[in-house]
Design a protein around this motif. Structure first.
Motif, PDB file in Angstrom:
ATOM      1  N   GLN A  77      -3.325   7.901  -4.106  1.00  3.84           N
ATOM      2  CA  GLN A  77      -3.713   9.133  -3.433  1.00  3.84           C
ATOM      3  C   GLN A  77      -2.559  10.120  -3.310  1.00  3.84           C
ATOM      4  O   GLN A  77      -2.765  11.328  -3.433  1.00  3.84           O
ATOM      5  CB  GLN A  77      -4.254   8.821  -2.030  1.00  3.84           C
TER       6      GLN A  77
ATOM      7  N   ARG B 205       0.811  -1.216   0.000  1.00  2.00           N
ATOM      8  CA  ARG B 205       0.000   0.000   0.000  1.00  2.00           C
ATOM      9  C   ARG B 205       0.845   1.268   0.000  1.00  2.00           C
ATOM     10  O   ARG B 205       0.423   2.280  -0.541  1.00  2.00           O
ATOM     11  CB  ARG B 205      -0.920   0.014   1.228  1.00  2.00           C
TER      12      ARG B 205
ATOM     13  N   ARG C  18      -6.113   3.154  -6.616  1.00  2.00           N
ATOM     14  CA  ARG C  18      -6.239   3.761  -5.288  1.00  2.00           C
ATOM     15  C   ARG C  18      -5.187   4.841  -5.034  1.00  2.00           C
ATOM     16  O   ARG C  18      -5.049   5.302  -3.901  1.00  2.00           O
ATOM     17  CB  ARG C  18      -6.127   2.686  -4.202  1.00  2.00           C
TER      18      ARG C  18
ATOM     19  N   HIS D 149      -1.298   3.082  -2.693  1.00  2.00           N
ATOM     20  CA  HIS D 149      -1.981   4.370  -2.630  1.00  2.00           C
ATOM     21  C   HIS D 149      -1.027   5.520  -2.307  1.00  2.00           C
ATOM     22  O   HIS D 149      -1.409   6.685  -2.434  1.00  2.00           O
ATOM     23  CB  HIS D 149      -3.134   4.352  -1.622  1.00  2.00           C
TER      24      HIS D 149
END
Length: 520
Positions: A152, A104, A150, A128
């Motif tokens: 960000q 992640r 995802r 992300h």
């Protein structure tokens, strides 16, 4: 018989050894992918960081900089985070990291990784947050980066990336922070992609080699906060008025570009200081000192053109009659300029003698006295950075049409009795517009002793409201708190109200609440 006896003696020992040696387990697939990162780094630097990255382990979850988590559908914990920052590691980013399907967050900032971003890295579709700033990565920004559904946070600042900023960023719908500062990106900022990035809160494209105009649709980034930073590029053209649609808390940083034209005065532009637009020679208007309709240099320019043409024609060999005409025109132009200078000299002299501000009235003595037009002219109503002296702006201030104050009286009252200075200091000091609102204009004024104060000009006083105004100001002056700006004094006259308070540097209330203190 002897052979059987020996077997009976060693059999218990053999069985015991079998019990001591348990079943062996190999390193997990996530661990094998991480070992590719260890192999991609120069071993001299890797020794201090990867000391416990051991291929004999069954899982990498105890390794330095690795985070794991139990996920559904997997019997073993899976790698979800890599954080190896500031280790001065030199190497490349291996494509095998893209096989970490549950990864992640990856943070490798503050190292010396080089080479391009492998396209296979974006197969790790759970990513992300990517923090690669402060390395020496190069090449272009892969359009496939938005295969990460995802994504960000993308911070690739302070590297050596080149090429254009891809328009495919429109597909990064979840993107919140895009920081590409201090690279070598070229070309124009892509247009038509920003309206779809509805989650974007931070955009920093500063210190690149971007050119062209600022896209209109940047004004549709309604989630943006903090600073929109496009400084230190080669952007040109006018500043789009659509940027005024951004939230009022937004700070612009458009310094060191080639922008031109008048700065828009709508929406969030009203909250910007001059620093946001510095080093754009062709920009004009508030809050810069450059007025957009400044024709003061035309007579001198015309004279220079005449002289230049005369010299050019002289070289060509004109007849005497033409030379006489040109000389007469030159003399007439010089005479006109001279008359204009003499006119303004005498006009300024008359204005400076029209009122006297030499009376030494201390702010704090609570004396009522006449304040001449110099004070009202001193704080200009146009929103520009100014330096004034007594009477030097006699025609530019509020109430200048009155031609003087006549019998009007004003009162200087000190809230803090220990805070005193000569009235002339206030009149002769340099003023700098900090901002404006419905409550008036705020100036930074530096007194003769070097002490800065903030002066808010509220406008006309009104004879019937003096007692109400004085009572409210006295009440405010009694409030003492470390987080509340302290009021030092006020000035009242029928056509002027001034509040004098401490000047607090390091930005405004918004930046203080956010813990962001800009350096000026």
């Amino acid at each position: 018989m002897k052979l059987n006896l020996k077997l009976n003696q060693f059999l218990p020992i053999f069985l015991f050894l079998l019990q001591c040696v348990g079943p062996t387990r190999s390193l997990s697939s996530d661990g094998l992918s991480l070992l590719s990162l260890k192999s991609a780094v120069d071993q001299a630097a890797a020794a201090s960081v990867f000391t416990n990255w051991n291929d004999n382990d069954s899982t990498p979850c105890q390794w330095t900089g690795i985070s794991c988590m139990n996920v559904s559908g997997s019997s073993d914990p899976r790698v979800v985070g890599i954080n190896i920052a500031g280790g001065n590691l030199r190497g490349y980013i291996p494509s095998e990291l893209g096989t970490l399907v549950y990864l992640r967050r990856i943070n490798l900032h503050g190292n010396n990784f080089y080479g391009s971003l492998p396209d296979q890295l974006f197969n790790a579709t759970s990513l992300h947050s990517i923090f690669f700033y402060g390395n020496n990565l190069s090449g272009s920004l892969p359009p496939s980066i938005c295969r990460l559904p995802r994504l960000q946070n993308l911070d690739l600042s302070n590297n050596s990336f080149t090429g254009h900023i891809p328009g495919d960023l429109r597909n990064c719908r979840q993107l919140q922070r895009l920081i590409l500062a201090e690279n070598k990106f070229t070309g124009e900022i892509p247009a038509g992609i920003w309206s779809g990035l509805t989650e974007l809160v931070q955009l920093d494209l500063s210190s690149n080699q971007l050119d062209g105009s600022i896209p209109e649709d940047l004004g549709e980034l309604q989630s943006l906060s903090g600073t929109l930073n496009l400084s230190f590029n080669h952007l040109s053209g006018k500043i789009p008025k659509s940027l005024g649609n951004l939230p009022m808390t937004i700070n612009f940083d458009l310094r060191n570009n080639n922008l031109s034209g008048e700065i828009p005065q709508t929406g969030s532009f009203a909250n910007q200081g001059p620093r946001a637009f510095h080093n754009n020679p062709m920009l004009c208007g508030f809050p810069l000192r450059r007025a957009c309709n400044d024709n003061s240099s035309e007579p001198a320019s015309s004279t220079q053109n005449l002289i230049r043409n005369s010299e050019r024609n002289r070289r060509k060999g004109l007849n005497p009659g033409v030379i006489v005409l040109i000389s007469a025109a030159d003399a007439a132009a010089v005479a006109i300029v001279g008359l204009i200078l003499v006119y303004f000299y005498w006009k300024r002299k008359d204005d400076s003698n029209s009122c006297s501000c030499t009376g030494k009235t201390k702010l704090g003595s609570n004396e009522r006295g006449k304040l001449c037009h110099c004070l009202r002219g001193g704080f200009p109503s146009n929103d520009s950075e100014v330096d004034w002296e007594n009477g030097s702006r006699g025609g530019g201030g509020r109430g200048s049409s009155s031609g003087g104050v006549g019998g009007e009286e004003g009162e200087l009252v000190a809230i803090d009795k220990g805070f005193t200075f000569e009235l002339d200091e206030l009149l002769k000091a340099s003023a700098y517009v900090l901002g404006k609102s419905g409550l008036g204009i705020v100036y930074k004024v530096v007194l003769g002793n070097g002490v800065p104060v903030a002066v808010r000009r509220l406008g006309e006083g009104g004879e019937q409201r003096y007692k109400e105004f004085a009572a409210e100001i006295q009440a405010i002056g009694k409030v003492k708190h470390p987080n509340i700006l302290r009021l030092r004094a006020y000035y009242w006259a029928p056509d002027e109200k001034l509040l004098i308070s401490d000047f607090i540097s390091n930005g405004n209330l918004t930046t203080a609440l956010r813990g962001e203190f800009p350096v000026f």
